[in-house]
Design a protein around this motif. Sequence first.
Motif, PDB file in Angstrom:
ATOM      1  N   ARG A 200       0.834  -1.200   0.000  1.00 47.80           N
ATOM      2  CA  ARG A 200       0.000   0.000   0.000  1.00 47.80           C
ATOM      3  C   ARG A 200       0.871   1.254   0.000  1.00 47.80           C
ATOM      4  O   ARG A 200       0.585   2.218  -0.711  1.00 47.80           O
ATOM      5  N   ALA A 201       1.943   1.234   0.783  1.00 53.07           N
ATOM      6  CA  ALA A 201       2.862   2.375   0.795  1.00 53.07           C
ATOM      7  C   ALA A 201       3.531   2.552  -0.570  1.00 53.07           C
ATOM      8  O   ALA A 201       3.735   3.676  -1.035  1.00 53.07           O
ATOM      9  N   GLU A 202       3.867   1.433  -1.213  1.00 49.72           N
ATOM     10  CA  GLU A 202       4.489   1.510  -2.530  1.00 49.72           C
ATOM     11  C   GLU A 202       3.518   2.088  -3.549  1.00 49.72           C
ATOM     12  O   GLU A 202       3.891   2.918  -4.392  1.00 49.72           O
ATOM     13  N   LEU A 203       2.258   1.666  -3.486  1.00 47.42           N
ATOM     14  CA  LEU A 203       1.255   2.202  -4.402  1.00 47.42           C
ATOM     15  C   LEU A 203       1.048   3.693  -4.171  1.00 47.42           C
ATOM     16  O   LEU A 203       0.909   4.466  -5.128  1.00 47.42           O
ATOM     17  N   GLU A 204       1.016   4.102  -2.911  1.00 46.31           N
ATOM     18  CA  GLU A 204       0.863   5.523  -2.619  1.00 46.31           C
ATOM     19  C   GLU A 204       2.059   6.323  -3.136  1.00 46.31           C
ATOM     20  O   GLU A 204       1.905   7.433  -3.644  1.00 46.31           O
ATOM     21  N   HIS A 205       3.268   5.740  -2.995  1.00 49.68           N
ATOM     22  CA  HIS A 205       4.466   6.407  -3.500  1.00 49.68           C
ATOM     23  C   HIS A 205       4.395   6.564  -5.020  1.00 49.68           C
ATOM     24  O   HIS A 205       4.678   7.649  -5.558  1.00 49.68           O
ATOM     25  N   ARG A 206       3.988   5.511  -5.705  1.00 54.18           N
ATOM     26  CA  ARG A 206       3.913   5.583  -7.170  1.00 54.18           C
ATOM     27  C   ARG A 206       2.794   6.519  -7.611  1.00 54.18           C
ATOM     28  O   ARG A 206       2.920   7.217  -8.631  1.00 54.18           O
ATOM     29  N   ALA A 207       1.693   6.535  -6.864  1.00 64.55           N
ATOM     30  CA  ALA A 207       0.616   7.471  -7.196  1.00 64.55           C
ATOM     31  C   ALA A 207       1.084   8.914  -7.044  1.00 64.55           C
ATOM     32  O   ALA A 207       0.747   9.776  -7.859  1.00 64.55           O
ATOM     33  N   GLU A 208       1.880   9.181  -6.001  1.00 75.59           N
ATOM     34  CA  GLU A 208       2.420  10.524  -5.818  1.00 75.59           C
ATOM     35  C   GLU A 208       3.400  10.877  -6.933  1.00 75.59           C
ATOM     36  O   GLU A 208       3.411  12.020  -7.431  1.00 75.59           O
ATOM     37  N   GLN A 209       4.228   9.899  -7.331  1.00 78.24           N
ATOM     38  CA  GLN A 209       5.126  10.131  -8.461  1.00 78.24           C
ATOM     39  C   GLN A 209       4.346  10.469  -9.727  1.00 78.24           C
ATOM     40  O   GLN A 209       4.714  11.384 -10.480  1.00 78.24           O
TER      41      GLN A 209
END
Length: 431
Positions: A200-209
Amino acid sequence: MATADSAGAEPRWAEWSRPGPTPAQQRRDVVLAVGVMAGALAMTVLVNSMGALAFGRAPSLGEQLFWSVAVTAPLVVRRRFPFAVLLVVGVLFIAAQTRQIGDNFVPSVALFAAIYTSGAWERSRVLARWSRIGVIVAMFAWLGFNLVRFLIGPPQDYGDVTGPLDPVLASVLYGLGFNVLYFLSAYVIGDTAWVSARRRAELEHRAEQLRRSQEQNTRGALVAERMRIARDLHDVVAHHVSVMGIQAGAARRVLDTDRELARSALLMVEQTARGSIAELRGLLGVLRAEPTAEDAPDGELAALDRLPDLVATARSAGLEVAHQTYGEPRPVPDGVALSAYRVVQEALTNVVKHAAAHRVDVRVRYLDRALEVEIADDGRGPVPATTPGFGLVGMRERVAVHGGQLEARPRKGKGYLVRATLPTTAEEDLP
């Protein structure tokens, strides 16, 4: 959080550590601990009242209630200090069993929650792994000690049994199987929760990118479009200045011989200057504004007299296009005409490419103090939000240059409507 090799680099997710619990999660831990504690107290009273004691005998009811509170109370801070809670609950669980308290179900729930929480929330994965393994090994050692004591103790009276296995063997296998399933479930579910949080943290990071990349792309696209608008308006203003120069020269030549002609030429200079000032104000507004949105359509300098060409192009694409003009046509500022043309151009382009329409109406209205263009189709609407497209915002940019308004919305029933209203008179005169 995850670490990165350098600024902007992809984080090393294998080294990700879970952030601590939020205040809301900590409050939920308190609620959970209080609920489990209340359940432990209630179960202790019930089993003592029924005489269904877990070990056949038990200490006083007061001591049992004390152990119920002691085993479940550490869950209040289970996500803040998962390792410490696991050790404390593990020690208290064995101590409570040593005292042979009446209820063993709720303490087992507390131990399960402690093992799970250590796997799901302990920031150090090495500590999470080995602390759980250590506690589970200790629990199986305690189980083995009790099995040995059971086997060497007095024989149990099993009464009439009908199963194919020896009752003692069945009891041992049942105890081992139940505990293996119990501890394995707590271990695996904890790891699964931690992996889910990391993903979930990785998805949030990629969404922010992705969001930042889209902002950068749209910002650059808008800057490019504003430069196109500026070039278009530059051509218009340059034309006005040329006209002013010609008219001023003509007035100078005939000033002594034909004052009426000179007056007319100077009036034309004055009107052209006012129009140029209005265009320059719009140009400066475009160049000074902070880019915040999206792109607009491409194209070369054009005017309202080229609208029939746009209509013919749309018809050649298979659309049924109706083009009407309302009001008495009159000259309008070149910048307004250009922006109106661009709005019609982009709207028709969107209809052809994306709307899946059969018919589109293009209406030009000459109002008292404004020029209005309207494009209405019977298709499915504008480009979906997930599709890269900057047309509507680009239209708004062009209309805003002249202090106009753009309306873009679905029509009642079916289709989409784009309506631009562009003022044709300057709001301020020359000083």
